[in-house]
Design an enzyme around this catalytic site. Structure first.
Site, PDB file in Angstrom:
ATOM      1  N   SER A  12       5.699  -7.073   4.138  1.00 40.79           N
ATOM      2  CA  SER A  12       6.786  -7.373   5.427  1.00 40.79           C
ATOM      3  C   SER A  12       7.447  -8.686   5.359  1.00 40.79           C
ATOM      4  O   SER A  12       6.973  -9.516   4.526  1.00 40.79           O
ATOM      5  CB  SER A  12       5.444  -7.635   6.421  1.00 40.79           C
ATOM      6  OG  SER A  12       4.650  -8.582   6.056  1.00 40.79           O
ATOM      7  N   GLU A  33       9.310  -3.932  13.215  1.00 42.88           N
ATOM      8  CA  GLU A  33       9.310  -2.310  12.335  1.00 42.88           C
ATOM      9  C   GLU A  33       7.781  -2.116  12.461  1.00 42.88           C
ATOM     10  O   GLU A  33       7.170  -2.497  12.529  1.00 42.88           O
ATOM     11  CB  GLU A  33       9.123  -3.405  10.619  1.00 42.88           C
ATOM     12  CG  GLU A  33       9.283  -2.394   9.422  1.00 42.88           C
ATOM     13  CD  GLU A  33       9.330  -2.957   8.601  1.00 42.88           C
ATOM     14  OE1 GLU A  33       9.271  -2.184   7.549  1.00 42.88           O
ATOM     15  OE2 GLU A  33       8.721  -3.997   8.023  1.00 42.88           O
ATOM     16  N   CYS A  45       9.964   1.122   3.530  1.00 43.18           N
ATOM     17  CA  CYS A  45      10.800   0.786   4.011  1.00 43.18           C
ATOM     18  C   CYS A  45      12.473   1.289   4.259  1.00 43.18           C
ATOM     19  O   CYS A  45      13.220   0.597   4.653  1.00 43.18           O
ATOM     20  CB  CYS A  45      10.915  -0.284   2.521  1.00 43.18           C
ATOM     21  SG  CYS A  45      10.476  -0.394   1.318  1.00 43.18           S
ATOM     22  N   LYS A 100      -1.459  -8.360  -8.041  1.00 43.15           N
ATOM     23  CA  LYS A 100      -1.855  -7.730  -7.316  1.00 43.15           C
ATOM     24  C   LYS A 100      -1.945  -6.574  -6.746  1.00 43.15           C
ATOM     25  O   LYS A 100      -0.554  -6.760  -5.902  1.00 43.15           O
ATOM     26  CB  LYS A 100      -2.092  -9.121  -7.157  1.00 43.15           C
ATOM     27  CG  LYS A 100      -3.410  -9.981  -6.030  1.00 43.15           C
ATOM     28  CD  LYS A 100      -3.613  -8.923  -4.807  1.00 43.15           C
ATOM     29  CE  LYS A 100      -2.732  -8.660  -3.460  1.00 43.15           C
ATOM     30  NZ  LYS A 100      -3.700  -7.582  -2.861  1.00 43.15           N
ATOM     31  N   GLU A 116      -5.053  -4.027  -1.141  1.00 44.18           N
ATOM     32  CA  GLU A 116      -6.834  -3.628  -1.873  1.00 44.18           C
ATOM     33  C   GLU A 116      -6.715  -2.286  -0.392  1.00 44.18           C
ATOM     34  O   GLU A 116      -8.239  -1.688  -0.964  1.00 44.18           O
ATOM     35  CB  GLU A 116      -7.296  -4.602  -0.892  1.00 44.18           C
ATOM     36  CG  GLU A 116      -7.211  -5.519   0.519  1.00 44.18           C
ATOM     37  CD  GLU A 116      -5.987  -5.914   0.637  1.00 44.18           C
ATOM     38  OE1 GLU A 116      -5.818  -6.320   1.539  1.00 44.18           O
ATOM     39  OE2 GLU A 116      -5.333  -6.034  -0.323  1.00 44.18           O
ATOM     40  N   PHE A 130       0.925  -1.021  -0.099  1.00 40.24           N
ATOM     41  CA  PHE A 130      -0.172   0.178   0.124  1.00 40.24           C
ATOM     42  C   PHE A 130       0.723   1.206   0.199  1.00 40.24           C
ATOM     43  O   PHE A 130      -0.096   2.268   0.020  1.00 40.24           O
ATOM     44  CB  PHE A 130      -1.057   0.384   1.435  1.00 40.24           C
ATOM     45  CG  PHE A 130      -0.207   0.110   2.942  1.00 40.24           C
ATOM     46  CD1 PHE A 130       0.262   1.656   3.095  1.00 40.24           C
ATOM     47  CD2 PHE A 130      -0.301  -0.863   3.198  1.00 40.24           C
ATOM     48  CE1 PHE A 130       1.325   1.564   4.353  1.00 40.24           C
ATOM     49  CE2 PHE A 130       1.215  -0.334   4.573  1.00 40.24           C
ATOM     50  CZ  PHE A 130       1.499   0.918   5.337  1.00 40.24           C
TER      51      PHE A 130
END
Length: 498
Positions: free
Chosen positions: A226, A382, A281, A173, A176, A149
């Site tokens: 992740s 994280e 990240c 993909k 969402e 995202f």
């Protein structure tokens, strides 16, 4: 409220599973759209479209492929503001950050436009009498990308432009949580002339991900997310015979040596820790202050952080927008609370931040934690939010040990005026991307992006030379065109000294 559809074969296809995920504006908390969650049949339809398209796209001339990409580059430039607005509306990042994301994606597309230089192959003549050897690179077929995202336009553009330039077809993909930018990228690709089925986008959750990982017609999978999910993606896809690059999480350290320019270090720490609300990240989440200058460094970071303006991303005055969901905001805030209980000094607490007129938005102010114990949750996990930890070290060697003990190895930076110390750090630190007086060392498009240790599962990084290697496979062709007079039987082992 709009309802999105899948993008399969260059057209929007309504979701058939009956399942949808809500899409919210993080600045207001208002539900603005819903995205269909694909079932297995819908994923299979996207893969089938890609497989059919590969029959012609995989053998299309390089000139034809790059011509489409050049047109696509011009279209994306013309729609830069529109794409940034979609990112802000669904992710929440401020306009300048959203425009920067689009720009970095365009950089990889530009690289794809010049892909011919990396697909030239090699030729050796007369390796034996009348024998030539050629090395070729050919596309894999249907490849897939699963993206996060936090960069809904840039990370997909790290993947599919290189993949399709190499002759593959692609199934994407996206997250969402903020899928509209990915669907718009696909629409514009079709407008640029990308043939039906070359780029497909499916909305989805774990069902779609698992099907892509297992589908026999998907040759390779690229993933960013992740570490736990990256590890699962890698194991599952490899078990099904696929090539995989799975980029995981990070805990990026910025080491500030005693001789560093403290104003530069403080500015850099604030920019790198709180940009995009810390949801990236490559964010600096730990500053390692070396020696006696730590107190002054923390003071300068705090002075700058306290002046940050938090607000909706579409407000030009805002420097930091909301987090992606209410649940994530609450999780990030809990780390500030637990850090105090676990021995850290809370210099700035942003958990009570509220934005007038946007009380239902997912806002969180910037928090600064000092003298954070290495066993505190705020240090070990994280966080993926606007929380900066400062730890103290007495020497360079202690600082290096702290960085290298981390299970992650995405990025690391050192701030110093000492060239010898900087050179040592870039050679000794265990990270895939290193900055010297640069807090976020994200490589430009002709180098590759990726970390070490638990930040990467697989051997090849994304984009750059590694990206081309990932989306192609090598073939060596040995040829001889003998004189008819030389025909005969020879049962000896082939030799190259003749």
């Amino acid at each position: 409220m709009k309802t999105l559809g899948h993008w399969i074969g260059n057209r929007s296809v309504s979701g058939a599973s009956g399942r949808f995920a809500p899409v919210h504006n993080p600045a207001t908390g208002v539900r603005t759209a819903q995205v269909p969650l694909a079932d297995i049949a819908e994923v299979d339809a996207a893969v089938a479209a890609a497989r059919t398209a590969h029959r012609t796209w995989g053998t299309a001339s390089l000139a034809r492929r790059t011509a489409v990409l050049f047109r696509y580059r011009a279209l994306l430039e013309a729609h830069r503001e529109e794409l940034a607005a979609l990112i802000t509306a669904e992710h929440g990042k401020v306009r300048a950050d959203a425009l920067g994301e689009v720009a970095r994606g365009l950089e990889i597309l530009e690289r794809a436009c010049g892909i011919g230089d990396q697909l030239k192959g090699e030729l050796s003549t007369e390796v034996s009498t009348g024998v030539d050897v050629a090395a070729l690179r050919q596309p894999l077929g249907v490849v897939a990308g699963i993206t996060p995202f936090n960069f809904p336009a840039m990370v997909p553009m790290w993947m599919f432009p290189i993949a399709v330039a190499c002759g593959n077809t692609f199934v994407l993909k996206p997250s969402e949580k903020d899928p509209s930018a990915a669907f718009r990228l696909a629409e514009l690709a079709a407008e640029a002339g990308l043939p039906d089925g070359v780029l497909n986008v499916v909305g989805g959750d774990r069902t779609a991900v698992e099907r892509l990982l297992e589908h026999p017609d998907v040759a390779a999978v690229s993933f960013v997310g992740s570490t736990p999910v990256a590890r699962h993606v890698h194991r599952t896809a490899v078990a099904h015979g696929k090539r995989v690059q799975a980029l995981g999480g990070a805990k990026n350290h910025m080491v500030v040596l005693p001789d560093a320019d403290l104003d530069l270090a403080a500015d850099s720490a604030v920019n790198a820790a709180y940009g995009s609300a810390g949801e990236r990240c490559m964010a600096v989440s730990v500053v390692v202050a070396v020696g006696e200058g730590g107190d002054e460094l923390v003071k300068r970071i705090a002075d700058r952080t306290a002046r940050l303006r938090v607000g909706p991303g579409d407000d030009p005055a805002s420097q930091m927008g909301p987090l992606i969901t209410r649940e994530h905001r609450d999780t990030v805030a809990s780390y500030v609370t637990s850090a105090r209980a676990q021995g850290a000094e809370v210099v700035l607490d942003g958990t009570a931040t509220r934005v007038e007129g946007h009380e239902d938005g997912y806002f969180l102010g910037a928090s600064l934690l000092d003298r954070v114990p290495l066993d505190a949750d705020a240090y070990r996990d994280e966080i993926f939010g606007p929380v900066l930890c400062v730890v103290r070290a007495a020497s360079y060697d202690e600082a290096l040990g702290i960085v290298n003990a981390s299970p992650w190895g995405n990025g690391a930076a050192v701030f110093t005026r000492d060239g010898g110390a900087a050179r040592r750090f870039q050679l000794e630190v265990e990270a895939g991307m290193v900055g010297v007086n640069v807090p976020i060392p994200v490589p430009v498009g002709h180098h590759s992006f990726g970390g070490w240790k638990d930040s990467l599962f697989g051997d090849l990084h994304v984009y750059g030379n590694d990206g081309v290697a990932f989306y192609t496979r090598g073939k060596v062709v040995t040829t001889r065109w003998p004189d008819p007079a030389d025909a005969g039987i020879d049962l000896g082992f082939p030799r190259t000294d003749g």
